[in-house]
Design a protein around this motif. Structure first.
Motif, PDB file in Angstrom:
ATOM      1  N   GLU A   1       0.840  -1.241  -0.028  1.00 16.12           N
ATOM      2  CA  GLU A   1      -0.152   0.110  -0.023  1.00 16.12           C
ATOM      3  C   GLU A   1       0.868   1.096  -0.298  1.00 16.12           C
ATOM      4  O   GLU A   1       1.201   1.895   1.105  1.00 16.12           O
TER       5      GLU A   1
ATOM      6  N   GLU B   1      -8.500   5.469  -6.041  1.00 15.09           N
ATOM      7  CA  GLU B   1      -7.439   5.365  -5.159  1.00 15.09           C
ATOM      8  C   GLU B   1      -6.889   6.915  -4.791  1.00 15.09           C
ATOM      9  O   GLU B   1      -6.750   7.675  -5.687  1.00 15.09           O
TER      10      GLU B   1
ATOM     11  N   ASN C   1      -4.588   9.265  -2.249  1.00 10.47           N
ATOM     12  CA  ASN C   1      -3.517   9.054  -1.252  1.00 10.47           C
ATOM     13  C   ASN C   1      -2.928  10.385  -0.870  1.00 10.47           C
ATOM     14  O   ASN C   1      -3.178  11.523  -1.772  1.00 10.47           O
TER      15      ASN C   1
ATOM     16  N   ARG D   1      -0.792   8.566   4.098  1.00 12.34           N
ATOM     17  CA  ARG D   1      -2.376   7.664   3.988  1.00 12.34           C
ATOM     18  C   ARG D   1      -2.586   7.173   2.635  1.00 12.34           C
ATOM     19  O   ARG D   1      -2.438   7.684   1.716  1.00 12.34           O
TER      20      ARG D   1
ATOM     21  N   SER E   1      -5.393   4.988   0.469  1.00  7.63           N
ATOM     22  CA  SER E   1      -6.676   4.454   0.366  1.00  7.63           C
ATOM     23  C   SER E   1      -7.189   3.851  -0.827  1.00  7.63           C
ATOM     24  O   SER E   1      -7.016   4.879  -1.821  1.00  7.63           O
TER      25      SER E   1
ATOM     26  N   SER F   1      -7.168   0.705   3.342  1.00 13.54           N
ATOM     27  CA  SER F   1      -6.485   1.855   3.948  1.00 13.54           C
ATOM     28  C   SER F   1      -5.378   1.491   4.693  1.00 13.54           C
ATOM     29  O   SER F   1      -5.394   0.352   5.335  1.00 13.54           O
TER      30      SER F   1
ATOM     31  N   ASP G   1      -2.378   3.817   6.969  1.00 13.58           N
ATOM     32  CA  ASP G   1      -1.828   4.731   7.619  1.00 13.58           C
ATOM     33  C   ASP G   1      -0.363   4.763   8.329  1.00 13.58           C
ATOM     34  O   ASP G   1      -0.189   3.631   8.692  1.00 13.58           O
TER      35      ASP G   1
END
Length: 802
Positions: free
Chosen positions: A201, A300, A302, A322, A324, A368, A370
């Motif tokens: 990610e 997406e 970010n 972040r 997602s 997601s 973080d």
């Protein structure tokens, strides 16, 4: 015990910071600092730092750092120079130890950036006893908007494991997932990476440099680095007081994807730098040459924030990102019964071939991630350099099923079948001591604490917690033609699982029939040598042991894995993987030619792999191929490398090669799911300047992939399973579970240029992947049973500085 260990590590970290801060105040006459590129902020290795009118000087290391000791108090002119940059001279009065940084301006000559990059690569390649592939910011700009796996897929020794066009993860010399460690902003990326369709990610626009270290690296990085390490670094702290920014816009024809990124950075006062970056990607159904791959779109979003403080004692920074995304899973991969499953494998087209759509339907995933990274680098006179990193990550993965039980409200599809939340804390400290004679070394400690929680309707893995701690010591001896290095590390991991759901293994955990707590520990080591036997040639040798404890999914999985459309069965009896790897790398860097060729052999005790079962599993969600985790001694060996030849000042030829062989010594057959042999060859032509353009080029390349003929064969059992009603269809199913698809060849084109727009630098690149719209199915595609890979893709990239 775990809490005590964590408390001790915190005390060590605080004590080290305190000691470092006290040492900085010592009044000795030493100067040190970093030399960087004024435009990109990247460190410049092999730069010469000279104190004029004396014989005193130094050369920067691969992080761009230099250090000059025992300098008499006085007024000096300090000059810094490196190939491809304008020299810089500073006149200073030196009366105490201080940090002096330099930012060099690139020369305004044609191809200066390529010259500088060549020097940078030369310094890196000849200082490592392992094979390293590096993508600079300029090279990454040609791949912006693609996943991490797609960005790295052309590097020698690297392929991708693909689950549709939107999910790909890197495979390094046949290994992936928990066997390849990914470091993002100095923090080990932790995000349910055990899943074949669980890609890292990471924002594809955030990286400024990516390094792939191939081969075992457990001494420095601990467990999970048994196959290699991928280091993803964002841009360093801004050093230019002027407010600056960058815009990126990308368009992809195949899935009508639009992608964009914006970045703004600057400085506050003398010491504080900052940066804000955000990106967005939106795509619809990908297109195979003859049909659309329905429900493969994604969205997406970010963003990241970096701020830091830089002073004479060093640098401290805080980075938050972040990631997602919401993405669809190929609709045709979820089949209702065995007969339909076999029919799908026999068809030339998937069951569902609807018109193009941006809609993301069931089955789908929502993810997601973080990440917070705190990094401190403290430079001291007596202790050397102390690096302290802390990372916090929260990964949320939700997988939504395409089916619900009969008689159940269809709205229940909006309740995730899987809902996993993983919390991870990491901390590490490294001390790089000053040179002692010809010796340079690092001592370090690391701690990782994790917990995973299920909240969905069903569970593939149980809830679990894990704590890993390690200490290591690595030394390097350097002479004019030789570099020798050695290291040793101790690791220990505690992990425990608690049952969730009603699967067979969950019930066994609840009844105490299988262990739910385990402790794994080991010692690993490494030896390396580099011999520069000629001015343009070097030979590197490396021997290393590595390890990996079995992960929670390998031990306790029992259910349908929606992303890969297969039923996975864990094995609670699995033991620790231990490997012994040998690498030999020949390197050549000449005026017109460059070569790197690596041979490797990795013997792994208790190699864990997912193997297909001859009987599919019938569930209320449909029929799925069954796969069970098994363990056996294995040997992986192969060759990878590249060759570049600058034929003229404008014409360059290049090629790269990747071959992997893997043998299951228990079953006396090849290991399943190993990359096919791959050859990439291309021509790069620099074009003349016209109408204000510069650095224009045209590139033509081909990717040739050989049909995988090293694979295990399955035999149809003499007694058919009771669930089989169609023996002929069942026989086809068993014989084709491991059967590789045909080999293929792809033609690719790319052209780009730079120009000035409103007084600012702008870059325009157009690329065409799979120019001939070739139909093919890659052996490492998880959807090869159901559909072709994506076809022709025209990609337009535009970048502008401001």
């Amino acid at each position: 015990m775990v809490k005590t260990l964590a408390l001790r590590l915190v005390v060590v970290l605080l004590t080290s910071v305190s000691a470092a801060a006290q040492t900085v105040t010592m009044q000795t006459v030493t100067i040190y600092g970093t030399v960087r590129d004024r435009v990109s902020g990247e460190p410049l290795p092999s730069a010469t730092v000279s104190v004029l009118s004396t014989k005193i000087g130094a050369v920067t290391d691969k992080q761009g750092n230099y250090r000059i000791e025992a300098l008499p108090i006085g007024e000096y002119q300090i000059r810094v120079s490196v190939v491809g940059y304008e020299p810089e001279v500073k006149r200073l009065v030196i009366s105490a130890t201080q940090q002096i940084d330099f930012a060099l301006k690139p020369l305004s000559v044609e191809r200066s950036e390529i010259v500088v990059q060549a020097e940078r690569e030369k310094a890196i390649l000849q200082e490592s006893s392992q094979a390293i592939a590096t993508l600079s910011q300029a090279e990454l700009d040609k791949h912006r908007g693609q996943t991490l796996g797609e960005t790295l897929r052309e590097l020698p020794g690297v392929t991708i494991l693909q689950t549709g066009p939107s999910i790909s993860k890197p495979v390094v010399r046949g290994m992936h997932s928990q066997r390849v460690l990914v470091l993002n902003a100095g923090v080990r990326q932790e995000g349910q990476q055990w899943g074949a369709e669980h890609a890292p990610e990471i924002d594809p626009f955030a990286a400024a440099k990516i390094e792939v270290l191939k081969g075992a690296a457990s001494v420095e990085y601990g467990a999970d680095a048994i196959g290699g390490v991928i280091r993803v670094e964002p841009r360093p702290l801004p050093i230019d007081p002027q407010l600056k920014g960058e815009l990126n816009l990308n368009l992809f024809s195949n899935n009508a994807q639009g992608a964009g990124s914006g970045l703004v950075e600057g400085k506050l006062g003398e010491h504080i730098g900052w940066r804000v970056q955000a990106s967005y990607r939106r795509a619809g159904d990908a297109a195979a040459p003859q049909y659309f791959l329905n429900n493969t779109g994604f969205a997406e979003l970010n963003f990241s924030i970096l701020t830091g403080y830089k002073a004479d004692w060093g640098e401290i920074s805080v980075y938050y990102s972040r990631f997602s995304t919401e993405l669809g899973i190929l609709k045709s991969a979820h089949i209702g019964n065995v007969t339909d499953l076999v029919n799908s494998m026999q068809r030339l087209q998937p069951f569902f071939t609807e018109p193009f759509s941006y809609a993301i339907d069931f089955p789908r995933q929502s993810i997601s991630h973080d990440l917070i990274s705190l990094r401190a680098n403290v430079q001291t006179d007596e202790l050397g350099k102390v690096q302290i990193n802390y990372g916090y990550q929260q990964n949320v993965r939700q997988e939504f099923d395409a089916h619900v039980p009969l008689g159940t409200d269809r709205s229940r599809r909006n309740i995730p079948a899987f809902d996993l939340t993983l919390f991870t804390h990491t901390a590490d400290i490294r001390w790089n001591h000053h040179p002692v004679g010809n010796f340079l070394g690092t001592v370090g400690a690391a701690l990782t604490v994790q917990s995973n929680h299920n909240l969905g309707r069903t569970a593939l893995i149980p809830n679990f917690s894990a704590t890993t701690a390690g200490i290591f010591w690595r030394e390097e001896w350097v002479s004019e033609n030789w570099t020798l290095n050695a290291g040793i590390r101790y690791d220990i991991r505690w992990q425990s699982a608690s049952p969730f759901g009603s699967s067979r293994i969950a019930q066994q955990l609840a009844r105490g029939e299988i262990p739910n707590r385990q402790t794994f520990q080991t010692v690993t080591g490494a030896l390396g040598a580099i011999w520069q036997f000629a001015s343009e040639w070097s030979l590197a040798l490396n021997a290393a042991t590595a390890w990996r404890p079995p992960s929670i999914n390998e031990l306790y999985s029992d259910g349908v894995h929606h992303g890969t459309a297969q039923y996975e069965i864990g094995n609670p009896a699995l033991g620790v993987e231990r490997s012994f790897g040998l690498d030999a790398t020949l390197r050549h860097i000449g005026q017109r030619t460059r070569l790197e060729l690596s041979l490797y052999r990795n013997a792994i005790e208790n190699f864990i792999y997912l193997f297909p079962q001859v009987e599919p599993v019938i569930t209320i969600r449909g029929a799925f191929p069954a796969f069970a985790y098994q363990q056996a001694p294995a040997v992986l060996y192969g060759v990878d490398g590249f060759f570049e030849w600058k034929v003229t000042e404008t014409l360059q030829l290049y090629s790269s090669l990747s071959l992997v062989r893997a043998w299951n010594e228990a079953r006396h057959e090849p290991l399943i799911n190993m990359p096919s042999d791959r050859l990439i060859a291309g021509v790069h032509l620099d074009l003349p300047e016209f109408f204000g353009t510069e650095k224009s080029y045209l590139e033509i390349s081909t990717t040739l992939v050989r049909r995988q003929d090293q694979y295990p064969r399955l035999e149809v059992p003499s007694v058919l399973p009771p669930t089989v009603s169609d023996p002929e269809a069942y026989q086809f199913y068993v014989q084709n579970l491991t059967l590789p698809p045909a080999g293929y060849g792809l033609l690719n084109l790319s052209s780009g240029t730079e120009f000035s727009l409103f007084g600012r630098r702008a870059t325009f690149v157009i690329s065409i992947y799979n120019v001939l719209d070739q139909r093919y199915r890659d052996y490492l595609s998880r959807y090869r049973y159901f559909a072709d890979d994506a076809g022709r893709n025209v990609i337009v990239r535009w970048q502008m500085d401001f």
